[in-house]
Enzyme design. Structure first.
Site, PDB file in Angstrom:
ATOM      1  CB  CYS A 170       0.522  -5.821  -6.279  1.00 33.55           C
ATOM      2  SG  CYS A 170       0.957  -6.018  -4.548  1.00 33.55           S
TER       3      CYS A 170
ATOM      4  NE  ARG B 144       6.112  -1.393   7.827  1.00 33.60           N
ATOM      5  CZ  ARG B 144       6.873  -1.314   6.751  1.00 33.60           C
ATOM      6  NH1 ARG B 144       7.658  -2.321   6.429  1.00 33.60           N
ATOM      7  NH2 ARG B 144       6.852  -0.228   6.008  1.00 33.60           N
TER       8      ARG B 144
ATOM      9  CB  ALA C 180     -15.664  -0.355 -17.872  1.00 33.57           C
ATOM     10  N   GLY C 181     -13.696   1.072 -15.809  1.00 37.44           N
ATOM     11  CA  GLY C 181     -13.485   2.126 -14.824  1.00 37.44           C
ATOM     12  C   GLY C 181     -12.265   2.943 -15.178  1.00 37.44           C
TER      13      GLY C 181
END
Length: 446
Positions: free
Chosen positions: A273, A44, A265-266
């Site tokens: 998180c 990183r 909705a889903g």
């Protein structure tokens, strides 16, 4: 200093430079400050010093590159380079869920204190941005006061972040609110100097004590999770009655007390998180004996996971009695569009469940393929949406990438085994797909 005009006189260190830290470091440099990010992961660290983000986030790479090239921003793994150099230290490390527990793992926060506290010899401000259980800041303060040569000269503040993945750069540079958990006028003045530009743009500021600042982030995530689970519960009622949950959400959203945002909705929420922060919030509520919060949020979490099971149930219904020998295409692997984050992704979870039932599952995502392969190596992966759909008996739309909404149902019908699509995100043009001869299904949508 005049508000809105950074002098650059403050020097800022950002400890931890993954999603939150990389956005914070780049944002502070954009505000005009000299910034050093501290990152102990070698891979990183190299990426960041080359001006590249360690993850996919729109707009972050060019911002990092701009300020690394200018010399205003650099990254190191050595805490000694920032000790007694910086005036403000932002703690931006992760607080994942503990193994075998709902509680937050504060190991990375404690590691920052271990490394930084013994090196601080002059007064400074240490600002927590990490999401932590309420009460953590005072424990951090006690350790800095007892372990730093500067003693009580090290002041602790908490300034929670509200970054949305895929919108992190904009949310850093143009936040919708700033919360300053402080214990002195001097700490407030310093934070106002750091965030002078967004404040001058009209960003509201809430100044509060430390526990309030800690509760704000957990409370915000708990409310958002509740809102998502609420509309998903209504989606089940819509399915049972022939109502349309999308039109229902539109009608509810016109009420200013409710609002339309996050009322979609889903297949449920996911990511690195919201799920773990909700559980940590419940765990802390349990420690404090606030049972009502636990009862409410446990059901919110349960509804969320039932949505994934519901998609699998509808998949079985659409495939018929047999799973084995059926090809299922999953469009999407990231937990949401605009990111390569597959942590607790509903799409990958559903794909894995369907595979366990015996179907052959092929996945495509524009950005998250490498991460998905690491998490679910036994799934099949395609290089494009069209390739993924070849010979499919069922297509599942599980992540709301724009390119999936742009697919041509007429052309796609020519390459699938059976033209059946399950739009779990409720975002495709149902009329167009049905007109092209597809069986279109969207849970909760007429």
């Amino acid at each position: 200093m005049t508000e809105g005009t950074p002098t650059g006189s403050l020097r800022i260190a950002v400890i931890g430079t993954n999603y939150l830290g990389a956005n914070t470091a780049a944002g502070m440099a954009e505000f005009g400050f000299d910034v050093i990010g501290v990152e102990i992961d070698e891979h990183r660290l190299k990426l960041l010093n080359d001006g590249k983000a360690p993850l996919y986030e729109p707009g972050l790479d060019p911002l990092l590159k701009k300020h690394v090239d200018s010399g205003r921003l650099r990254f190191t793994k050595d805490y000694r380079e920032v000790a007694d150099w910086a005036d403000v230290y932002f703690i931006c490390v992760g607080t994942p869920q503990q193994e075998g527990s709902d509680a937050a793992d504060l190991g990375q926060v404690n590691s920052v204190v271990d490394m930084l506290a013994p090196l601080l010899t002059r007064p400074c401000l240490v600002v927590g941005r990490s999401t932590v259980p309420v009460g953590t800041s005072k424990l951090v303060e006690q350790r800095f006061h007892s372990e730093s040569p500067a003693g009580i000269g090290v002041e602790i503040a908490w300034q929670p972040e509200f970054l949305r993945e895929a919108h992190g750069v904009d949310d850093t540079l143009h936040p919708d609110r700033l919360v300053f958990g402080v214990q002195s006028a001097e700490a407030e003045a310093t934070l106002r100097q750091v965030f002078a530009i967004p404040i001058a743009e009209g960003c509201p500021v809430v100044v509060c004590n430390l526990p309030t600042a800690e509760l704000v982030k957990g409370g915000a995530n708990a409310f958002l999770a509740t809102k998502i689970s609420f509309i998903n519960a209504l989606s089940e009622m819509a399915d049972a009655t022939g109502a349309d949950v999308t039109q229902l959400a539109d009608a509810l959203g016109f009420d200013k007390r409710i609002g339309r945002g996050m009322l979609n909705a889903g297949p449920g929420y996911g990511g690195g998180c919201l799920p773990k922060d909700l559980r940590a919030f419940m765990a802390r509520a349990g420690e404090l004996g606030v049972e009502e919060v636990i009862t409410l949020l446990r059901e919110v979490d349960d509804i969320n996971y039932r949505r994934r099971a519901r998609v699998v149930d509808v998949t079985h219904e659409l495939l018929g009695a047999e799973w084995v020998g059926r090809n299922v295409t999953v469009l999407g692997a990231a937990f949401k569009a605009g990111t390569d984050d597959v942590r607790d992704s509903p799409a990958l979870d559903i794909a894995g469940r369907i595979q366990l039932h015996g179907a052959t599952v092929t996945v495509y995502d524009p950005e998250a393929m490498d991460n998905a392969r690491r998490v679910r190596p036994t799934l099949r992966y395609a290089d494009s949406a069209v390739e993924a759909c070849a010979d499919a008996h069922l297509i599942l739309h599980l992540t709301e990438w724009p390119e999936f909404r742009a697919l041509d149902p007429v052309a796609l019908k020519e390459i699938v085994a059976t033209p059946v699509i399950l739009d779990a995100r409720l975002l495709l043009d149902a009329a167009s797909w049905r007109a092209a001869g597809w069986k279109y299904r969207a849970p909760g949508k007429a």
